[in-house]
Design a protein around this motif. Structure first.
Motif, short mmCIF file in Angstrom:
data_model
loop_
_atom_site.label_atom_id
_atom_site.label_comp_id
_atom_site.label_asym_id
_atom_site.label_seq_id
_atom_site.Cartn_x
_atom_site.Cartn_y
_atom_site.Cartn_z
N SER A 75 0.82 -1.21 0.00
CA SER A 75 0.00 0.00 0.00
C SER A 75 0.85 1.27 0.00
N LEU A 76 2.07 1.20 0.53
CA LEU A 76 3.00 2.33 0.42
C LEU A 76 3.32 2.58 -1.05
N GLY A 77 3.60 1.50 -1.78
CA GLY A 77 3.87 1.63 -3.22
C GLY A 77 2.67 2.08 -4.01
N ASP A 78 1.48 1.75 -3.52
CA ASP A 78 0.27 2.17 -4.22
C ASP A 78 0.12 3.69 -4.23
N TYR A 79 0.69 4.35 -3.23
CA TYR A 79 0.46 5.78 -3.08
C TYR A 79 1.71 6.65 -2.99
N MET A 80 2.62 6.34 -2.07
CA MET A 80 3.58 7.35 -1.64
C MET A 80 5.05 6.93 -1.68
N ALA A 81 5.36 5.73 -2.17
CA ALA A 81 6.76 5.29 -2.13
C ALA A 81 7.63 6.06 -3.12
N GLY A 82 7.01 6.55 -4.21
CA GLY A 82 7.77 7.17 -5.29
C GLY A 82 7.99 6.21 -6.45
N SER A 83 7.71 4.92 -6.23
CA SER A 83 7.72 3.92 -7.30
C SER A 83 6.38 3.99 -8.02
#
Length: 440
Positions: free
Chosen positions: A362-370
């Motif tokens: 879920s971090l990657g879904d929104y805010m990781a920068g990936s």
């Protein structure tokens, strides 16, 4: 969730894949329907789009080309915390995407002979953003930012008209478009949107694009296949997938939360957990059963977790877990391992790899920068996720002077004769013949 025990068995790649089948039937059924929808748009244009909007979205009489005032209104009305989150995501994805644009490279073949490898952006991109079960404003960021970083000069965005919004696109999607400076927006949904972007629709001023990107359901994915060869596409992404590999010391509660987070997307979502610890497998099963019924979309989550595409998989050891993961090639791979950073290199086939238990999908879904637009259905074995490179074309620029051509002259002539294409050699020889004398 079902438990599949692969311990004590030496399995081929095909046998491992057969153990946890993917949901493919719906995709196959969608192809014929999507192809017909795309063709209808190509032939009948706006008339077909309006009929499809009434049929699929229960909307009629709406503005297909979204007026600028609707975009401005959405930008002004978006909640401050959502605006701040979108702006932060835009910044992070922009920085992450910048690393995906290669620099021009010059190869000096010899004196007077060089090749420049350069990367040219496509001229025009069409972005599709779903608006059904979830208004994916984050996908606006994930698709538009890489195209902008690549240098694409023209971007059109399409998203379904919403009955609940009086035929307008979901306002959060419009707000995200506004924050990115996108002013060419169309209220078109599903396979029809893919057909419209690929072929253009003169009646609404929609010019064809060169590349289409963006997630969607099985009909959207099938429509991309239908327009392949007319335009480039990012991928035929299907229902979301998560595969988690964990060892005995992992936190069952976090694993369960992450499996549920992806099952929330769709009833066909795949949630797979792989471990060599029977105790952890039992604790994860209990944690999933406890938490799945308490989440907002519990019916959807439980349907996904109970489907044949989701499972807890028991393996003999780390090597077997690596082999299974690489064969399955998940969209999202999480590593809940005591040595996750060191182990990550062995996991070679995944759309994106999330290392350690503090790096959830879920971090990657929104805010990781990936980027969260990733290959599904095993395509990660040979395909990458969306990035700035999706919108770039490698192009070679070759420059030889006369002396450098002379060095290659004999080789060209010899190979041309060997291939029985003598005019190829003659084209080179012509450059070494005296220029004809012009008589006044």
């Amino acid at each position: 969730m079902q438990t599949i025990d692969l311990r004590g068995r030496s399995l081929s790649t095909a046998e491992m894949l057969a153990a946890v089948p993917r949901a493919t039937a719906a995709r196959a059924e969608a192809l014929a329907t999507a192809t017909a929808i795309v063709e209808d748009v190509r032939v009948r244009g706006e008339e077909a789009l309006r009929e499809q909007a009434e049929r699929f979205d229960r909307v009629s009489g709406h503005a297909i080309r979204v007026p600028q005032e609707q975009i401005d209104e959405a930008a002004a009305a978006v909640a401050p915390q959502v605006r701040a989150a979108l702006e932060a995501a835009i910044d992070r994805v922009r920085r992450g995407s910048a690393a995906q644009v290669p620099e021009d490279r010059v190869t000096q073949i010899g004196p007077g002979a060089r090749i420049v490898q350069r990367w040219q952006p496509v001229g025009r991109v069409g972005v599709y953003i779903p608006g059904g079960k979830a208004p994916l404003a984050s996908s606006v960021v994930m698709n538009v930012v890489p195209a902008q970083v690549a240098g694409v000069g023209s971007i059109a965005l399409a998203s379904p008209p919403q009955q609940s919004e009086g035929g307008r696109i979901h306002p959060t999607i419009l707000a995200a478009a506004a924050l990115l400076g996108i002013d060419e927006v169309y209220a078109i949904g599903g396979a029809g949107a893919i057909g419209a972007l690929a072929h253009g629709v003169a009646g609404i001023g929609l010019e064809p694009v060169d590349v289409i990107s963006g997630p969607g359901n099985n009909y959207v994915a099938s429509a991309k296949r239908a327009v392949a060869g007319v335009v480039g596409t990012d991928s035929e992404a299907g229902a979301t997938e998560i595969l988690i590999v964990a060892d005995a010391g992992a936190d069952a509660r976090l694993i369960a939360a992450d499996l549920i987070s992806q099952a929330e997307h769709d009833e066909q979502a795949s949630a797979v957990f792989v471990t060599d610890s029977v105790d952890l497998a039992e604790r994860v099963a209990a944690a999933v059963a406890d938490a799945a019924g308490r989440t907002r979309h519990s019916v959807r989550v439980q349907a996904a977790l109970e489907g044949p595409q989701s499972a807890i998989v028991l393996v003999d050891d780390r090597a077997a877990a690596v082999a299974f993961s690489n064969a399955y090639a998940p969209e999202h791979l999480e590593l809940h391992l005591v040595d996750a950073e060191q182990a990550a290199g062995a996991f070679t086939s995944a759309g994106a790899v999330f290392v350690g238990d503090q790096t959830p999908v879920s971090l990657g879904d929104y805010m990781a920068g990936s980027n969260h637009v990733l290959p599904t259905g095993g395509q990660a074995r040979y395909a990458s996720g969306l990035g700035s490179y999706t919108f770039l074309r490698p192009q070679q620029v070759i420059t030889y002077d006369h002396a450098a051509l002379a060095q290659a002259r004999a080789g060209v002539v010899a190979l041309a004769e060997a291939e029985v294409l003598p005019a190829h050699g003659e084209a080179v020889e012509a450059r070494f013949e005296p220029a004809p004398v012009t008589v006044a």
